[in-house]
Scaffold this motif. Structure first.
Motif, PDB file in Angstrom:
ATOM      1  N   SER A   1       0.851  -1.197   0.000  1.00 57.55           N
ATOM      2  CA  SER A   1       0.000   0.000   0.000  1.00 57.55           C
ATOM      3  C   SER A   1       0.887   1.247   0.000  1.00 57.55           C
ATOM      4  CB  SER A   1      -0.962  -0.015   1.193  1.00 57.55           C
ATOM      5  OG  SER A   1      -0.255  -0.212   2.397  1.00 57.55           O
ATOM      6  N   ALA A   2       0.301   2.400  -0.361  1.00 61.57           N
ATOM      7  CA  ALA A   2       1.082   3.626  -0.646  1.00 61.57           C
ATOM      8  C   ALA A   2       2.228   3.230  -1.586  1.00 61.57           C
ATOM      9  CB  ALA A   2       1.591   4.302   0.632  1.00 61.57           C
TER      10      ALA A   2
ATOM     11  N   GLY B   1       4.880   5.706  -2.892  1.00 60.90           N
ATOM     12  CA  GLY B   1       5.489   6.613  -1.910  1.00 60.90           C
ATOM     13  C   GLY B   1       6.958   6.297  -1.687  1.00 60.90           C
TER      14      GLY B   1
ATOM     15  N   ALA C   1      -2.621   2.374  -4.720  1.00 61.12           N
ATOM     16  CA  ALA C   1      -2.250   3.791  -4.707  1.00 61.12           C
ATOM     17  C   ALA C   1      -3.488   4.635  -4.973  1.00 61.12           C
ATOM     18  CB  ALA C   1      -1.168   4.065  -5.750  1.00 61.12           C
TER      19      ALA C   1
ATOM     20  N   ASN D   1       1.462   0.068   4.672  1.00 58.17           N
ATOM     21  CA  ASN D   1       1.889   1.443   4.937  1.00 58.17           C
ATOM     22  C   ASN D   1       0.744   2.341   5.356  1.00 58.17           C
ATOM     23  OD1 ASN D   1       4.696   1.447   4.269  1.00 58.17           O
ATOM     24  ND2 ASN D   1       4.155   1.236   2.111  1.00 58.17           N
ATOM     25  N   VAL D   2      -0.496   1.871   5.172  1.00 57.08           N
ATOM     26  CA  VAL D   2      -1.642   2.782   5.216  1.00 57.08           C
ATOM     27  C   VAL D   2      -2.664   2.449   6.307  1.00 57.08           C
ATOM     28  CG1 VAL D   2      -3.662   3.522   3.877  1.00 57.08           C
ATOM     29  CG2 VAL D   2      -1.406   3.491   2.802  1.00 57.08           C
TER      30      VAL D   2
ATOM     31  N   GLY E   1      -1.875  12.813   1.839  1.00 62.79           N
ATOM     32  CA  GLY E   1      -1.573  11.946   0.688  1.00 62.79           C
ATOM     33  C   GLY E   1      -1.361  12.723  -0.591  1.00 62.79           C
TER      34      GLY E   1
END
Ligand SMILES: NC(=O)c1ccc[n+]([C@@H]2O[C@H](COP(=O)([O-])OP(=O)(O)OC[C@H]3O[C@@H](n4cnc5c(N)ncnc54)[C@H](OP(=O)(O)O)[C@@H]3O)[C@@H](O)[C@H]2O)c1
Length: 331
Positions: A152-153, A156, A177, A221-222, A320
């Motif tokens: 996730s992310a 980034g 994303a 990550n989120v 974000g």
């Protein structure tokens, strides 16, 4: 000669963080004392963990002190030195904070090669976020060829490195994303097999379609809905690395599903903080630098100009709105 511009924490956010929580001041440029180094910072790293430090709630990092210069990772050039380990003109990375100039006794400072690789990369793919990606993927998920790893992310600072390392390990990397532009970049530039847009109204169906063989590794990550969706598709003996929960830093808490899932799926879930593994940083940065030099590791940056814009940039990161590593270029 420019003064030392500094950004202080003025007051703690009571809900969402805003520029009104910070104060900007000018002070004289400090002179290095015995054993000290004066560094003129070129870039400041903005990172999600900074939101946690604005609160005085107990966490893995001490709270940021009110009235003190905000802490943060920096890269810059040694401008004066009374420390034999550093000479004027050396490029260095350290925790110089949200200020144009920083003094250091040399501890926590590291000389870097800013000729072959742009200096700010040592705050991103070749710095703390890159090591975070390396640790969580290699030491917790340890993907085998052919397995599916969800990130996730995905575009980034951390996620973009995880996706590329997972692909190099022969795994099928599936990104999550926000928005079509980030998803297109994830597939075309970072090598994800597929990237699912968590803002799509059909997010759940699209996750199902992207994961025909389920999830063997989840690099989280989120938190929030992307986490819930990935957890629903875990395979037996999956590994889940809890790296961050940015959706919960200023939003609703992320909760675990029914605990029976641990038994049914016999999976492993492990949270980690990259700072607990300093002994592995040289190995990780070495491997990442080798990949970067061989053009097998790429990244993207969102650069804002001027320290005075750091508070708004942090707010935007927490919403974000960054695309890749969020940085401040310091004039
Ligand atoms: N454990 C550790 O030692 C460690 C070290 C470094 C970072 N971290 C964690 O790793 C995660 C990624 O950090 P990073 O520095 O690489 O940041 P980043 O991914 O460059 O930026 C944050 C991204 O999170 C995504 N996001 C998804 N939902 C969000 C929401 N509700 N609110 C805000 N952002 C949302 C956004 O991307 P989309 O638009 O694609 O959704 C945003 O661009 C964070 O959770 C951070 O705390 C942990």
């Amino acid at each position: 000669m420019a003064a030392n511009l500094q950004v202080l924490l003025d007051n703690r956010p009571t809900s969402k963080c805003s520029p009104a929580n910070f104060r900007i001041i000018e002070t004289p440029i400090p002179a290095p004392g015995p054993g000290q180094v004066l560094v003129r910072h070129q870039f400041l790293s903005l990172d999600p963990y900074m939101r946690g430090r604005l609160s005085d709630a107990k966490s893995y990092a001490d709270p940021q002190e009110i009235g003190a210069v905000m802490g943060g990772g920096t890269v810059g050039i040694v401008e004066a030195s009374n420390n034999p380990q550093y000479k004027v003109g050396d490029a260095v990375v350290g925790m110089g904070g949200w200020q144009r100039y920083g003094l250091s006794d040399g501890r926590g400072l590291r000389a870097i090669d800013a000729k072959a690789i742009p200096i700010q990369a040592y705050l991103g793919a070749l710095g703390m976020p890159g090591v975070t990606a390396w640790y969580g993927l290699n030491k917790i998920i340890a993907p085998k060829a052919g397995e599916t790893v969800v990130v996730s992310a995905a575009t980034g600072a951390v996620g973009s490195v995880v996706g590329q390392l997972a692909k190099h390990a022969g795994a099928r990397a599936v990104g999550i994303a926000g928005g079509p532009e980030k998803c297109a970049y994830a597939v075309k530039e970072l090598g994800y097999t597929v990237c699912v847009d968590h803002k799509s109204p059909n997010f759940s169906e699209e996750m199902k379609a992207a994961l025909p063989n389920g999830v063997d590794g989840l690099f989280e990550n989120v938190g929030g809905e992307p986490f819930a969706q990935a957890m629903r598709r875990l395979n037996t003996f999956a590994r889940v690395a809890i790296c961050g929960l940015i959706a919960s830093y200023e939003g609703a808490l992320t909760t675990l599903p029914d605990m029976r899932i641990f038994l049914v799926k016999r999976f492993k879930m492990e949270g980690f903080i990259v700072g607990d593994h300093l002994n592995l940083w040289p190995q990780a940065i070495g491997e990442l630098a080798t990949l970067a030099t061989a053009k097998r590791l790429t990244w993207r940056e969102t650069i804002r100009d001027g320290l005075e814009n750091a508070p708004q940039a942090l707010v935007d990161l927490l919403r974000g709105e960054n695309f890749g590593k969020m940085l401040i270029r310091i004039d």
